[in-house]
Design an enzyme around this catalytic site. Structure first.
Site, mmCIF file in Angstrom:
data_model
loop_
_atom_site.group_PDB
_atom_site.id
_atom_site.type_symbol
_atom_site.label_atom_id
_atom_site.label_comp_id
_atom_site.label_asym_id
_atom_site.label_seq_id
_atom_site.Cartn_x
_atom_site.Cartn_y
_atom_site.Cartn_z
ATOM 1 N N SER A 1 -24.587 -120.271 94.245
ATOM 2 C CA SER A 1 -24.826 -121.755 93.627
ATOM 3 C C SER A 1 -24.508 -121.619 92.493
ATOM 4 O O SER A 1 -25.118 -120.712 91.472
ATOM 5 C CB SER A 1 -26.078 -122.203 93.919
ATOM 6 O OG SER A 1 -26.238 -123.567 93.390
ATOM 7 N N ARG A 2 -23.391 -121.986 91.794
ATOM 8 C CA ARG A 2 -22.669 -121.862 90.542
ATOM 9 C C ARG A 2 -23.625 -122.878 89.438
ATOM 10 O O ARG A 2 -23.801 -122.471 88.303
ATOM 11 C CB ARG A 2 -21.369 -121.869 90.272
ATOM 12 C CG ARG A 2 -20.704 -120.818 90.978
ATOM 13 C CD ARG A 2 -19.093 -120.654 90.699
ATOM 14 N NE ARG A 2 -18.552 -121.638 91.695
ATOM 15 C CZ ARG A 2 -18.160 -120.951 92.570
ATOM 16 N NH1 ARG A 2 -18.343 -119.655 92.902
ATOM 17 N NH2 ARG A 2 -17.566 -121.808 93.741
ATOM 18 N N VAL A 3 -24.102 -124.046 89.911
ATOM 19 C CA VAL A 3 -24.636 -124.639 88.898
ATOM 20 C C VAL A 3 -26.263 -125.078 89.251
ATOM 21 O O VAL A 3 -26.830 -125.578 88.223
ATOM 22 C CB VAL A 3 -23.851 -126.153 88.848
ATOM 23 C CG1 VAL A 3 -22.543 -125.672 87.878
ATOM 24 C CG2 VAL A 3 -23.852 -126.800 90.000
#
Ligand code: ATP
Ligand code: MG
Length: 511
Positions: free
Chosen positions: A372-374
């Site tokens: 999950s990048r953010v």
């Protein structure tokens, strides 16, 4: 001089009305497979809505292919009544759906017609608001970074691949390994999250069997989740044009709530079928096929769709639209065309793995490949504190387990780490329809990483941890669970209380 030129141009543009076109009338010259070739309306715009008058009534269509003297249109709905020679009128506007609060709790088709046998949707509403199904995504300036968590209630996700409101997180995996279940549990969990406002949830069923959709609606109803959910349904038996349209109208509905300053969550189940529908329509319209016979613009199509999810800035009302697109892979092949496309236009992916699923590790989230990048910037502080350690220990476990597979003698510390890893795997297991609220997750993870489950045989960890949660619910509902929920932080005070509660519990459990 310069200014007057611009003024003149502006006047010209303002004065430009498509008066001619609204009077334009065309005729169907060929029809089949949900596609109509229409002559005499060569001035229509791309995506413009058309009305075809058949012998039984009017059917809507969308201008799709604009050729020199023909227009290729997709027919929305039953095309069996459309015949050669039928009259076609352009409407001068792109397709739109009526939006509003009244949709909540309802099941609709992609055109906004009720599908739940409960009568008209907007009966008592006088204000008519229509949103185009294709809308420009919010610009960078209108957006803000993701900062509020969207708790899924799935332990493996909230801890290791946290999702924030406004994020786009892909759920990807082979068939029948729990993709839909993850999304449904996430919707159900929204009512558990009393720390945040409940988002309006939109579940878009694309090309699924009617019976399956009915079951999902029943499940949501039973869980009390239909109270804040809208289902947009384009079942398997409906034409490809409706499969194609479903995600756009559903997104328009979601955008309405986002622009009201509310939070909304949209689940696209699934975009693989959406891509198939678009491929079918495009091939019927004789568009040139590209990779895997998909039309060349399928990437652009999906990215434009997912760009519409956002966390809006305060000036724009601060609402959000979170997207959970689902993609089905074939034999775990994430490198196929559509999966790679969608992976590249989302903020991370939850990768479900068949091997884990069949081993009984469910939900079958592959912690190594899921990212999950953010979302971590939106993770609640208390969760962040326990989850960091959890993630690390699991990663070490995976590494060690692979190395030591064939070793017979292990040193004490390696064996301990492996045992701990096994405990954590058990703690992360979770049956479907059983979302765990965030504060309970924090308690569980805290106990697990501080060794409170280490002496429990791994096959008993699940039951033991469930009993612990029940104990906490009955004995420490306010001072621990309530405090965590309220502050979102893991203060030393709460930590001390938890430790003594765990000790009390293990004393009663072992006595
Ligand atoms: P499809 O490819 O058909 O859309 P899917 O990947 O969406 O499938 P689901 O329909 O969610 O998968 O689940 C497949 C099966 O696995 C169902 O029978 C469901 O009951 C079961 N299942 C899903 N999640 C879990 C879980 N956490 N624990 C136990 N069983 C589960
Ligand atoms: Mg499914």
């Amino acid at each position: 001089m310069h200014d007057s030129l611009i003024d003149n141009l502006k006047k010209e543009i303002e004065g430009f009305k498509r008066t001619l076109k609204t009077e334009m009338i065309g005729h169907v010259i060929e029809v089949g497979d949900g596609i109509a070739k229409i002559s005499g309306i060569s001035g229509v715009g791309a995506q413009e809505m058309l009305l075809i008058t058949t012998h039984t009534g009017e059917v809507a269509g969308i201008a799709f292919n604009l050729e020199e003297d023909l227009v290729g249109a997709i027919i929305l709905g039953d095309s069996s009544n459309v015949r050669e020679g039928d009259v076609v009128k352009p409407t001068g506007r792109v397709l739109s759906v009526r939006v509003g609060e009244s949709l909540v709790g309802r099941v609709v088709d992609p055109l906004g017609n009720p599908q739940d046998g409960r009568g008209p949707i907007f009966e008592d509403v006088t204000e008519e608001i229509f949103y185009s199904v294709e809308r420009a995504a919010p610009s960078v300036i209108e957006r803000e970074s993701v900062r509020t968590p969207l708790h899924t209630g799935i332990k493996a996700i909230d801890s290791m691949v946290p999702i924030g409101r406004g994020q786009r997180e892909l759920i990807i995996g082979d068939r029948q390994i729990g993709k839909t279940s993850l999304a449904i549990d996430t919707i159900i969990n929204q009512k558990n999250d009393t720390r945040h406002v409940t988002p309006i949830c939109i579940y878009v069923a694309i090309g699924q069997k009617e019976s399956k959709i009915a079951k999902i609606v029943a499940t949501l109803k039973e869980a009390g989740a239909m109270a804040y959910t809208i289902v947009v349904s384009a079942p398997a038996s409906s034409p490809a044009s409706l499969w194609f349209l479903a995600p756009y109208s559903a997104t328009a509905i979601g955008e309405y709530f986002m622009e009201q300053g509310q939070d909304a969550l949209i689940v696209y189940d699934d975009l693989s079928k959406h891509a198939w529908a678009y491929r079918e329509l495009s091939l019927l319209l004789r568009r040139p096929p590209g990779r895997e016979a998909y039309p060349g613009d399928i990437f652009y199509l999906h990215s434009r769709l997912l760009e519409r999810s956002a966390r809006l800035s305060k000036e724009r009302g601060g609402g959000s639209l979170t997207a959970l697109p689902i993609i089905e892979t074939q034999l775990g092949d994430v490198s196929a065309y559509i999966p790679t496309n969608v992976i590249s236009i989302t903020d991370g992916q939850i990768y479900l793995e068949p091997e884990l699923f069949y081993q009984g590790i469910r939900p079958a989230v592959n912690a190594g490949l899921s990212v999950s990048r953010v979302g971590s910037s939106a993770q609640t502080k208390a969760m962040k504190k326990v989850a960091g350690r959890l993630r690390l220990e699991l990663a070490q476990f995976r590494e060690l387990a692979a190395f030591t597979q064939f070793a017979s003698e292990l040193d004490e510390s390696t064996r301990k780490r492996i045992d701990r890893g096994k405990v954590l795997i058990q703690v992360l297991k979770q049956p479907e329809l059983n979302p765990v609220p965030f504060e309970q997750q924090v308690v569980l993870f805290y106990a697990a990483i501080h060794g409170y489950f280490d002496s429990i045989p791994s096959e008993e960890v699940q039951t033991y941890s469930n009993t612990l949660l029940r104990y906490m619910e009955s004995m420490h509902k306010e001072d621990i669970l309530g405090a965590l929920l309220k502050s979102g932080e893991l203060s030393t005070d709460i930590e001390e209380k938890m430790k003594s509660a765990f000790n009390d519990f293990s004393a009663t459990a072992h006595s």
